[in-house]
Motif scaffolding. Structure first.
Motif, PDB file in Angstrom:
ATOM      1  N   THR A  95      -6.900  -4.660  -2.478  1.00 33.50           N
ATOM      2  CA  THR A  95      -6.973  -5.098  -1.278  1.00 33.50           C
ATOM      3  C   THR A  95      -5.876  -4.388  -0.372  1.00 33.50           C
ATOM      4  OG1 THR A  95      -7.317  -7.274  -2.072  1.00 33.50           O
ATOM      5  CG2 THR A  95      -6.492  -7.337   0.199  1.00 33.50           C
ATOM      6  N   ILE A  96      -6.258  -4.232   0.891  1.00 32.94           N
ATOM      7  CA  ILE A  96      -5.505  -3.036   1.556  1.00 32.94           C
ATOM      8  C   ILE A  96      -4.561  -3.763   2.641  1.00 32.94           C
ATOM      9  CG2 ILE A  96      -5.541  -1.294   3.118  1.00 32.94           C
ATOM     10  CD1 ILE A  96      -6.971  -0.741   0.609  1.00 32.94           C
ATOM     11  N   PRO A  97      -3.240  -3.601   2.546  1.00 35.24           N
ATOM     12  CA  PRO A  97      -2.272  -4.221   3.490  1.00 35.24           C
ATOM     13  C   PRO A  97      -2.216  -3.696   4.817  1.00 35.24           C
ATOM     14  CG  PRO A  97      -1.215  -2.714   1.883  1.00 35.24           C
ATOM     15  CD  PRO A  97      -2.608  -2.726   1.437  1.00 35.24           C
ATOM     16  N   VAL A  98      -1.931  -4.576   5.687  1.00 31.64           N
ATOM     17  CA  VAL A  98      -1.735  -4.162   6.982  1.00 31.64           C
ATOM     18  C   VAL A  98      -0.285  -4.856   7.501  1.00 31.64           C
ATOM     19  CG1 VAL A  98      -2.344  -4.244   9.407  1.00 31.64           C
ATOM     20  CG2 VAL A  98      -3.873  -3.835   7.697  1.00 31.64           C
ATOM     21  N   VAL A  99       0.804  -4.082   7.569  1.00 33.10           N
ATOM     22  CA  VAL A  99       2.154  -4.727   7.564  1.00 33.10           C
ATOM     23  C   VAL A  99       2.865  -4.477   8.550  1.00 33.10           C
ATOM     24  CG1 VAL A  99       2.146  -4.887   4.980  1.00 33.10           C
ATOM     25  CG2 VAL A  99       3.063  -3.057   5.896  1.00 33.10           C
ATOM     26  N   HIS A 100       3.716  -5.188   9.014  1.00 29.46           N
ATOM     27  CA  HIS A 100       5.011  -4.597  10.071  1.00 29.46           C
ATOM     28  C   HIS A 100       6.097  -3.700   9.194  1.00 29.46           C
ATOM     29  CE1 HIS A 100       8.651  -5.756  12.552  1.00 29.46           C
ATOM     30  NE2 HIS A 100       8.062  -4.801  13.005  1.00 29.46           N
ATOM     31  N   ALA A 101       6.271  -2.723   9.734  1.00 29.05           N
ATOM     32  CA  ALA A 101       7.094  -1.566   9.061  1.00 29.05           C
ATOM     33  C   ALA A 101       8.672  -2.059   9.030  1.00 29.05           C
ATOM     34  CB  ALA A 101       6.999  -0.156   9.283  1.00 29.05           C
ATOM     35  N   VAL A 102       8.958  -3.284   7.843  1.00 24.21           N
ATOM     36  CA  VAL A 102      10.258  -3.382   7.901  1.00 24.21           C
ATOM     37  C   VAL A 102      10.604  -3.505   6.482  1.00 24.21           C
ATOM     38  CG1 VAL A 102      10.569  -4.745  10.297  1.00 24.21           C
ATOM     39  CG2 VAL A 102       9.567  -5.994   8.172  1.00 24.21           C
ATOM     40  N   GLY A 103      11.766  -3.485   6.005  1.00 29.30           N
ATOM     41  CA  GLY A 103      12.236  -3.767   4.910  1.00 29.30           C
ATOM     42  C   GLY A 103      11.406  -3.072   3.589  1.00 29.30           C
ATOM     43  N   GLY A 104      11.011  -4.051   2.768  1.00 29.76           N
ATOM     44  CA  GLY A 104      10.290  -3.537   1.645  1.00 29.76           C
ATOM     45  C   GLY A 104       9.004  -3.103   2.004  1.00 29.76           C
ATOM     46  N   LEU A 105       8.354  -3.571   3.183  1.00 23.95           N
ATOM     47  CA  LEU A 105       7.123  -3.435   3.572  1.00 23.95           C
ATOM     48  C   LEU A 105       7.080  -1.871   3.930  1.00 23.95           C
ATOM     49  CD1 LEU A 105       6.243  -6.418   5.483  1.00 23.95           C
ATOM     50  CD2 LEU A 105       5.809  -6.238   3.219  1.00 23.95           C
ATOM     51  N   ARG A 106       7.982  -1.558   4.675  1.00 22.86           N
ATOM     52  CA  ARG A 106       8.103   0.103   4.893  1.00 22.86           C
ATOM     53  C   ARG A 106       8.046   0.722   3.477  1.00 22.86           C
ATOM     54  NH1 ARG A 106      10.175   2.417   9.568  1.00 22.86           N
ATOM     55  NH2 ARG A 106      11.224   0.518  10.309  1.00 22.86           N
ATOM     56  N   ASP A 107       8.789   0.432   2.777  1.00 20.77           N
ATOM     57  CA  ASP A 107       8.874   1.319   1.413  1.00 20.77           C
ATOM     58  C   ASP A 107       7.743   1.250   0.844  1.00 20.77           C
ATOM     59  OD1 ASP A 107      11.720   1.339   1.809  1.00 20.77           O
ATOM     60  OD2 ASP A 107      12.354   0.390   0.247  1.00 20.77           O
ATOM     61  N   THR A 108       7.158   0.034   0.378  1.00 20.24           N
ATOM     62  CA  THR A 108       5.635   0.176  -0.556  1.00 20.24           C
ATOM     63  C   THR A 108       4.635   0.030   0.231  1.00 20.24           C
ATOM     64  OG1 THR A 108       5.615  -2.357   0.260  1.00 20.24           O
ATOM     65  CG2 THR A 108       7.171  -1.576  -1.829  1.00 20.24           C
ATOM     66  N   VAL A 109       4.323   0.398   1.564  1.00 17.35           N
ATOM     67  CA  VAL A 109       3.104   0.607   1.970  1.00 17.35           C
ATOM     68  C   VAL A 109       3.325   1.789   3.113  1.00 17.35           C
ATOM     69  CG1 VAL A 109       1.179  -0.219   3.532  1.00 17.35           C
ATOM     70  CG2 VAL A 109       2.451  -1.923   2.135  1.00 17.35           C
ATOM     71  N   PRO A 110       3.074   3.162   2.420  1.00 13.62           N
ATOM     72  CA  PRO A 110       2.984   4.173   3.338  1.00 13.62           C
ATOM     73  C   PRO A 110       1.705   4.130   4.341  1.00 13.62           C
ATOM     74  CG  PRO A 110       2.679   4.925   0.987  1.00 13.62           C
ATOM     75  CD  PRO A 110       2.817   3.459   1.068  1.00 13.62           C
ATOM     76  N   GLN A 111       1.862   4.815   5.399  1.00  9.18           N
ATOM     77  CA  GLN A 111       0.749   4.884   6.408  1.00  9.18           C
ATOM     78  C   GLN A 111      -0.116   5.633   5.807  1.00  9.18           C
ATOM     79  OE1 GLN A 111       0.483   3.246   9.373  1.00  9.18           O
ATOM     80  NE2 GLN A 111      -1.509   4.300   9.958  1.00  9.18           N
ATOM     81  N   PHE A 112      -1.414   5.002   6.233  1.00  7.71           N
ATOM     82  CA  PHE A 112      -2.578   5.812   5.711  1.00  7.71           C
ATOM     83  C   PHE A 112      -2.918   7.231   6.645  1.00  7.71           C
ATOM     84  CE2 PHE A 112      -7.484   6.658   6.590  1.00  7.71           C
ATOM     85  CZ  PHE A 112      -7.746   7.343   5.576  1.00  7.71           C
ATOM     86  N   ASP A 113      -3.100   8.228   5.886  1.00  8.07           N
ATOM     87  CA  ASP A 113      -3.217   9.779   6.736  1.00  8.07           C
ATOM     88  C   ASP A 113      -4.541  10.266   6.376  1.00  8.07           C
ATOM     89  OD1 ASP A 113      -3.274  12.231   7.675  1.00  8.07           O
ATOM     90  OD2 ASP A 113      -1.386  13.040   6.464  1.00  8.07           O
ATOM     91  N   PRO A 114      -5.627   9.998   7.194  1.00  6.76           N
ATOM     92  CA  PRO A 114      -6.967  10.288   7.111  1.00  6.76           C
ATOM     93  C   PRO A 114      -7.193  11.912   6.647  1.00  6.76           C
ATOM     94  CG  PRO A 114      -6.911   9.874   9.484  1.00  6.76           C
ATOM     95  CD  PRO A 114      -5.372   9.265   8.609  1.00  6.76           C
ATOM     96  N   LEU A 115      -6.395  12.770   7.502  1.00  6.70           N
ATOM     97  CA  LEU A 115      -6.269  14.167   7.252  1.00  6.70           C
ATOM     98  C   LEU A 115      -6.010  14.509   5.818  1.00  6.70           C
ATOM     99  CD1 LEU A 115      -6.778  16.704   8.825  1.00  6.70           C
ATOM    100  CD2 LEU A 115      -4.404  16.931   9.239  1.00  6.70           C
ATOM    101  N   HIS A 116      -4.928  14.201   5.098  1.00 12.11           N
ATOM    102  CA  HIS A 116      -4.678  14.290   3.896  1.00 12.11           C
ATOM    103  C   HIS A 116      -5.218  13.297   2.883  1.00 12.11           C
ATOM    104  CE1 HIS A 116      -1.772  16.530   6.706  1.00 12.11           C
ATOM    105  NE2 HIS A 116      -2.202  17.808   5.614  1.00 12.11           N
ATOM    106  N   GLU A 117      -5.820  12.266   3.275  1.00 10.10           N
ATOM    107  CA  GLU A 117      -6.355  11.252   2.171  1.00 10.10           C
ATOM    108  C   GLU A 117      -5.132  10.727   1.663  1.00 10.10           C
ATOM    109  OE1 GLU A 117      -9.088   9.398   2.081  1.00 10.10           O
ATOM    110  OE2 GLU A 117     -10.202  10.724   3.741  1.00 10.10           O
ATOM    111  N   THR A 118      -3.947  10.389   2.343  1.00 11.14           N
ATOM    112  CA  THR A 118      -2.931   9.783   1.664  1.00 11.14           C
ATOM    113  C   THR A 118      -2.548   8.456   2.247  1.00 11.14           C
ATOM    114  OG1 THR A 118      -1.361  11.273   3.037  1.00 11.14           O
ATOM    115  CG2 THR A 118      -1.854  12.125   0.692  1.00 11.14           C
ATOM    116  N   GLY A 119      -1.604   7.875   1.690  1.00  8.53           N
ATOM    117  CA  GLY A 119      -1.059   6.310   2.041  1.00  8.53           C
ATOM    118  C   GLY A 119      -1.930   5.476   1.440  1.00  8.53           C
ATOM    119  N   LEU A 120      -1.233   4.229   1.742  1.00  5.62           N
ATOM    120  CA  LEU A 120      -1.854   3.053   1.034  1.00  5.62           C
ATOM    121  C   LEU A 120      -2.200   2.054   2.024  1.00  5.62           C
ATOM    122  CD1 LEU A 120       0.916   2.717  -2.025  1.00  5.62           C
ATOM    123  CD2 LEU A 120      -1.430   3.660  -2.092  1.00  5.62           C
ATOM    124  N   GLY A 121      -2.100   1.813   3.304  1.00  7.59           N
ATOM    125  CA  GLY A 121      -2.532   0.993   4.133  1.00  7.59           C
ATOM    126  C   GLY A 121      -2.115   1.375   5.543  1.00  7.59           C
TER     127      GLY A 121
END
Length: 676
Positions: free
Chosen positions: A589-615
């Motif tokens: 299940t894909i997370p969409v989060v406010h980039a604060v605290g542990g949310l910033r640490d654990t959910v790197p932004q999806f990068d469609p160019l390099h197919e990286t990130g988690l949400g």
């Protein structure tokens, strides 16, 4: 080569043929350097750093003093110094070394002891080959071919507790911690499953899980918590103690149980009883007095509670205090022991789970803590709004040897005036000892492959290999359970959490007009403020075809929503760690989060160019920013299926276990150990 020895053996000892000795200074008298005038140790592992007991020390040290290792027999009497003559009870082994034997029953186990010592030689060689020892230590080991201390083979059986033998196959493997094995005592106001607050994984769950992961790495681990109820597992142990709080003598009893290789010790007092349903109830002074008593008793647990027949002592000891409730522990360790030359090698970490709660009060509260007058400066804090006040968290941060918080992002936020809640200046001054470590999760109960809540009502267990079919089946079952149209082409958005301002539920409310205009379904589960609970009911009544609100909390439903939803929405205004996003990624299940605290640490932004990130993340807690992030997320879901599946698989392949977090904690423990 060796700095000092453990004061007590690990709880799983003694092994068959293990060796026990008395520590004597110059072979003449028991050491009196620590509160325990003499110490019996069971020697298990070689350690060049002094972080665990070793098998042979030609020049051993205890608390910086040269000592002789004097063997004892099973009655606890000295058997004479190793390798010296002058007694009729001499037995010569087949290696030619002379050993004093004071009891025939001990002599009969000597051969078995030597077999174990041979195994330990092999263990040492494995450690050397793995690079855990320096060249200096390797040359020492190779030079000293006879690694055994030929002393009495000590077989201990406690009248109160049967020792559990080590698991088969573990004897020949060194601990994961290598030479850094320690005595670790976690102290917290709550401990799952006996006591916890909150719906999701909080302090109680952390204290229930982290110690087990540390124990798996080879550490001897204890948890200390108040005994709020009549827990069935712990049994009374040790002696009755009395501590003075606000001029009154308070009686304390200790209860102990051993589970999952961890000693759980509960402190019993009339102050803690009958509040298991609300462990933080009472006025400010009542809570303060309970925590003072708890910390006074907890800091002396290493001396008073014989877990597995032996106390932990202060050798190689590290306390881990948690939140403001136990922030007095590092202060008492310094004021009552270190300042008097006791427990000088013991260390204390302080873990910040939520800095919003600090143990604040008027300066007059200092009279309760029973400390010398000059210690008031540790507690004194000026607040621009409330003026000068008494702050327990401030004192704990200053006194602790290391400070840990539950994510790197939260560690950074605490150093800002917005996120530090008035303690940012103290935290910045202590920046050198500040660390961020993301919490782990229970990767068995929160695992789609083993989740017991997915075994009925059309749900199913699934794994990375069966993701496509399993996720689709859980999604359809979730839609049926909530009475939503069963459609595999429509994304399900989910919110699971407390209904309050921190969790950002109001942002969802402000974005509701946009959400119901999209082709999606929204499921919200939570309890909290009554006005926000009413809001959930209102949204379901107005948008019944798309929105469902479950007021309350159900563990089973939380698991099922996590398994069946496509997107987890977490618009929290602040989040020290956050665990729902970790649970979600375990289930694809894909997370969409406010980039604060542990949310910033654990959910790197999806990068469609390099197919990286988690949400997807959004930088400001505002409805328009959340809507923008959701728009990108839904666009990828509908038109870029390969990228979506890649996001799911990357999330599921992460190591989110407590074992990984424990390894990071271990590094901080080692840093604290060598701090002066």
């Amino acid at each position: 080569m060796v700095s000092h020895l453990l004061s007590s053996p690990p709880a799983s000892l003694p092994l068959p043929g293990a060796v026990s000795c008395l520590l004597l200074h110059g072979g003449a008298r028991p050491l009196g350097h620590s509160p325990l005038c003499s110490s019996k140790i069971t020697l298990k592992n070689i350690d060049r750093t002094g972080s665990a007991c070793t098998m042979r020390f030609p020049n051993a040290f205890y608390h910086g003093q040269s000592v002789d290792l004097v063997p004892i027999n099973h009655r606890g009497k000295s058997s004479g110094a190793v390798g010296r003559s002058g007694s009729n009870d001499i037995q010569e082994d087949n290696d030619g070394d002379v050993v004093y034997i004071a009891d025939d029953s001990v002599a009969r186990t000597m051969e078995q002891s030597k077999k174990v010592l041979e195994m330990q030689r092999n263990q040492l060689q494995q450690i050397i080959e793995r690079g855990n020892f320096s060249e200096e230590t390797e040359s020492y080991v190779k030079k000293d071919e006879n690694l055994g201390i030929y002393a009495d083979a000590y077989m201990q059986t406690s009248n109160n507790q049967q020792e559990v033998p080590p698991e088969e196959g573990n004897l020949n493997s060194p601990p994961l911690a290598g030479p850094n094995v320690m005595n670790v005592i976690l102290v917290a106001a709550e401990c799952a499953p006996w006591s916890k607050t909150g719906m999701a994984c909080g302090l109680g769950d952390v204290v229930g899980a982290l110690p087990k992961a540390l124990a798996k790495r080879g550490h001897r681990v204890m948890v200390v918590s108040p005994r709020y109820g009549n827990y069935p597992e712990p049994k009374e142990i040790g002696n009755l103690k009395r501590y003075k709080v606000d001029g009154q003598d308070m009686e304390v009893k200790y209860y102990h149980t051993y589970m999952d290789s961890v000693d759980f010790v509960f402190i019993d007092s009339p102050n803690f009883r009958h509040i298991e349903n609300d462990i933080y109830r009472g006025n400010r002074v009542d809570i303060l007095k309970r925590m003072i008593l708890f910390c006074k008793a907890a800091v002396e647990v290493p001396w008073h509670v014989p877990c597995g027949g032996s106390c932990y002592g202060d050798g190689n000891l590290v306390f881990i205090a948690n939140d403001w409730h136990t922030s007095l522990l590092p202060v008492y360790l310094k004021a009552c022991f270190r300042d008097h030359g006791l427990m000088i090698y013991a260390r204390c970490l302080l873990v910040i789970h939520n800095i919003a709660h600090q143990g604040r009060g008027p300066l007059d509260d200092f009279s309760f803590v029973d400390l010398p007058d000059h210690y008031i400066d540790l507690f004194r804090l000026y607040d621009p709004v409330g003026g000068e006040h008494f702050n327990i968290f401030a004192a704990g941060i200053k006194a602790a040897d290391r400070v840990v918080t539950v994510s790197h992002g939260y560690a950074w936020e605490l150093k800002t005036s917005e996120g530090g809640w008035g303690l940012h200046e103290i935290i910045n001054e202590s920046n050198w000892k500040f660390h961020g470590i993301v919490n782990g999760i229970d990767t068995h109960s929160w695992n789609p492959k083993f989740d017991a809540h997915l075994n009925s009502d059309g749900f199913t267990n699934f794994s990375l290999e069966t993701l496509e079919m399993g996720k689709a089946q859980c999604k359809a079952a979730l839609q049926r359970e909530f009475g939503l149209p069963v459609r595999d082409d429509v994304p399900i958005l989910a919110f699971i959490g407390r209904l309050d301002h921190q969790k950002g539920v109001d942002l969802i409310a402000e974005a509701m007009h946009w959400l119901v205009g999209q082709d999606l379904q929204l499921i919200m589960l939570g309890t909290g403020r009554s006005d926000l609970e009413d809001m959930l009911r209102k949204f379901q009544a107005e948008h019944g075809g798309k929105v469902r609100g479950w007021v309350g909390f159900s563990v089973k439903m939380a698991h099922r929503i996590t398994a069946g939803a496509d997107v987890l929405l977490m618009p929290s205004r602040f989040e020290p760690c956050g665990l729902n996003q970790l649970y979600a990624m375990m289930y694809g299940t894909i997370p969409v989060v406010h980039a604060v605290g542990g949310l910033r640490d654990t959910v790197p932004q999806f990068d469609p160019l390099h197919e990286t990130g988690l949400g997807w993340t959004f930088e400001r807690a505002a409805p328009d920013r959340m809507i923008a992030a959701l728009g990108h997320c839904l666009n990828t879901y509908r038109y870029h299926k390969e990228s979506w599946v890649g996001l799911q698989k990357r999330g599921m392949m992460q190591d989110l276990s407590w074992e990984s977090a424990a390894e990071h904690y271990e590094k901080v423990l080692v840093a604290a150990k060598y701090q002066w």
